[in-house]
Each structure stands twice: as C-alpha cells, then as structure tokens.
Design a protein around this motif. Structure first.
Motif: not given
Ligand code: C2E
Ligand code: MG
Ligand code: MG
Ligand code: MG
Length: 289
Positions: A90-108
């Motif tokens: 779950v923690g591995g998932w949360a880390l990956a999902e956090s990085c994806r989400a943050c990258k998407s905020l940056l991209g937008d």
C-alpha cells in the motif's frame, strides 16, 4: 456459585478475544481485497505559508473507499496494514500515486518545481526495507517527477531501530534531491542526539500540541521549544492540525509560518485539490498585476 460466575467471565473474555481476533483477520482480508480492487485513494491537504497565503506543498493522505461503509480514514486500519506487512504494498502504491499526481500538477502548470513539494508518509516498516532507496529512486524515475518536489515524512519510531542505517538511507536519498520531515514531532522517543545526527529538513509540530496551544501553557512552551530547536539546527517547522485563527496567530508569533489544518482546508480529493490550486494561483497572479 462464585466459581461458576468466574468461569462464565473467563468464557466471555475468551469469546471477546476470539471476536477481536477474527474481526482483525476480516479487516486484514478486506484490506487485501481493497488493494487488489483499487479501493485506496489519496487525498491532498494543502500546506500554506501564512505570510502570503501561498500553497507551498501538500500532504498525501491515504483513504479507503469502502464499498458499503464509504471513505475510511487510516486511523482505523493503518496499524493492521503495518502489522500484516500489507503496508509495503500500500505504501509503495501511495508513493507512486503521489509522484504521478504531483507530476501531473506540474505538467498542468498548477504548481512550480521551485515552490511546491509533496509530502508522503513513510511507515517504519516501509523505510526499513533493505531496498527502500532503490524503490524510491525507481518510482521517481518512472514518474519523471523532479526529486526535489518529493518530501518524505518519517516518524521518530523509524530512528530507534538502527540509527546508522537510517542516516545512510536518508543521505543517499538526499543526494538525489529528496527532502525529509519529522512527523508528529515531540510525541515519540524524541532525542536531541538523534535529531542532531539525522539529516531532516523540517519538523512537523504535532496537532496534539497545537490543539491547546492558546489555552495550555505547557503546550505553548513545547511549541516554543520545538521552534527554538528547529531554528538552532537550521530546520523548517510546519504546524499540523491548525483549526482556528488564534492558533495560527500564536504559531506565527513563535516564528512558525507554515501550517496545514482545517482552518485553511481539510484533505481534498485530487480534483478538488486541483481546483483549489487553480483558484489560489489565479489570486496570486492577480495580486501581482
Ligand atoms: P499524520 O501524518 O500526522 O497526518 C495528519 C492527520 O491529521 C491526517 O489524518 C489529517 O487528516 C489530520 N488533520 C489535518 N488537519 C487537521 C485539523 O485541522 N484538525 C484535525 N483534527 N485533524 C487534522 P488522517 O488522514 O486520518 O491520517 C492519520 C495518520 O495516518 C497520518 O497522520 C499518518 O500517520 C497515517 N497515514 C496517512 N496516510 C498514510 C500513508 O499513505 N502511509 C502511511 N504509512 N501512513 C499514512
Ligand atoms: Mg504525516
Ligand atoms: Mg503528522
Ligand atoms: Mg499526527
């Protein structure tokens, strides 16, 4: 008679223990299913600089969208995740999902790499994985998120296990650009010796001190002391659980300007967090014109 009722009490006690054990087992199974069914989500709680009301970061917080009970907070299940070892996945998932989400905020264009970091909670068991550094490194490169935007929240519990191993891992991650915050500071086995040696960047003032800060002189003194320690070690402080403006006024008087709490916003689902960023960005841009 007395013996009889004693025996009954023991039987009842046993049954209660059995109920508790099977209850726990069921929760553990439900959590395993939740993971495979994709029922976990992240909410994002803004972190704000009180001096200009700018959103300087966010903390990713785990939620379980239970099919019948609705959203569940980690208070109910984080310990079961940790004890069962499910936290690794779950923690591995949360880390990956956090990085994806943050990258998407940056991209937008909703955040900038220099002015925003995303905080991810790392459980002791997760941090103790021998390949933890490699996992974080891989997650960062998979998401192509600048490492400087990732801040890992660790607790004092991590430290007592093996200080040298902890420091070693932190140093390697810091070389990549990742930063660290000590979560719930002051509630665990805080030792100033540890703190001096640990390469943390920020102390999070626990909400249990913030809650009564304006009424309880002990809590007020603890906050003063934490801010003073942080200042002398060159660390940032960020207060959590700020619900009222009198708490914020007090914190600012002590020199703590960064905060998160219901006063500004509760943790938000991704879409709502994006809207908040879009609006606050618009406000800053207008103010600068
Ligand atoms: P934490 O890291 O100390 O997170 C802060 C908690 O305070 C969050 O609870 C947040 O919703 C709550 N909070 C924020 N502002 C306020 C406020 O103004 N008033 C009050 N009363 N509460 C506020 P939450 O989301 O229930 O999380 C509880 C704990 O679960 C977290 O404490 C953290 O230790 C753990 N946790 C959450 N997500 C993760 C995760 O992805 N991984 C790991 N390992 N642990 C997590
Ligand atoms: Mg935290
Ligand atoms: Mg905390
Ligand atoms: Mg806390």
């Amino acid at each position: 008679r007395a013996k009889d009722s004693g025996r009954n009490a023991i039987q009842m006690f046993r049954r209660t223990m059995q109920d508790a054990a099977s209850e726990r087992l069921r929760l553990e199974n439900d959590l395993r299913l939740a993971l495979s069914r994709g029922e976990f989500e992240l909410n994002f709680q803004p972190q704000v600089d009180a001096r200009d009301s700018r959103v300087v970061g966010a903390e990713a917080l785990l939620r379980w969208q239970h099919p019948t009970l609705g959203p569940q907070s980690p208070g109910e299940f984080i310990q079961v995740l940790e004890e069962s070892g499910l936290i690794l996945e779950v923690g591995g998932w949360a880390l990956a999902e956090s990085c994806r989400a943050c990258k998407s905020l940056l991209g937008d264009g909703l955040v900038s790499a220099e002015q925003f970091s995303l905080c991810v909670n790392i459980s002791p068991r997760q941090f103790r994985q021998s390949d933890f550094v490699e996992r974080v490194t891989r997650t960062l490169s998979d998401s192509r998120l600048p490492a400087s935007m990732l801040k890992l929240e660790i607790t004092e519990g991590i430290v007592i296990q093996n200080l040298d191993d902890t420091i070693g891992k932190m140093r390697r991650l810091k070389k990549l650009g990742v930063s660290f915050a000590m979560d719930d500071f002051g509630t665990g086995y805080s030792s100033l010796t540890y703190l001096k040696r640990l390469p943390v960047d920020a102390l999070k003032i626990d909400q249990s001190f913030v809650r009564e800060a304006t009424h309880d002189s002990n809590d007020a003194e603890i906050i003063r002391a934490i801010v003073a320690i942080a200042r002398s070690l060159g660390l940032e402080t960020i207060a959590e659980g700020v619900e009222r403006s009198d708490q914020l006024v007090f914190l600012e008087q002590q020199g703590c300007h960064l905060y998160q709490g219901y006063l500004f916003s509760k943790p938000l689902p991704s879409a709502e967090f994006r809207t908040l960023l879009a609006n606050s960005r618009q406000r800053t841009e207008l103010a600068q014109q």
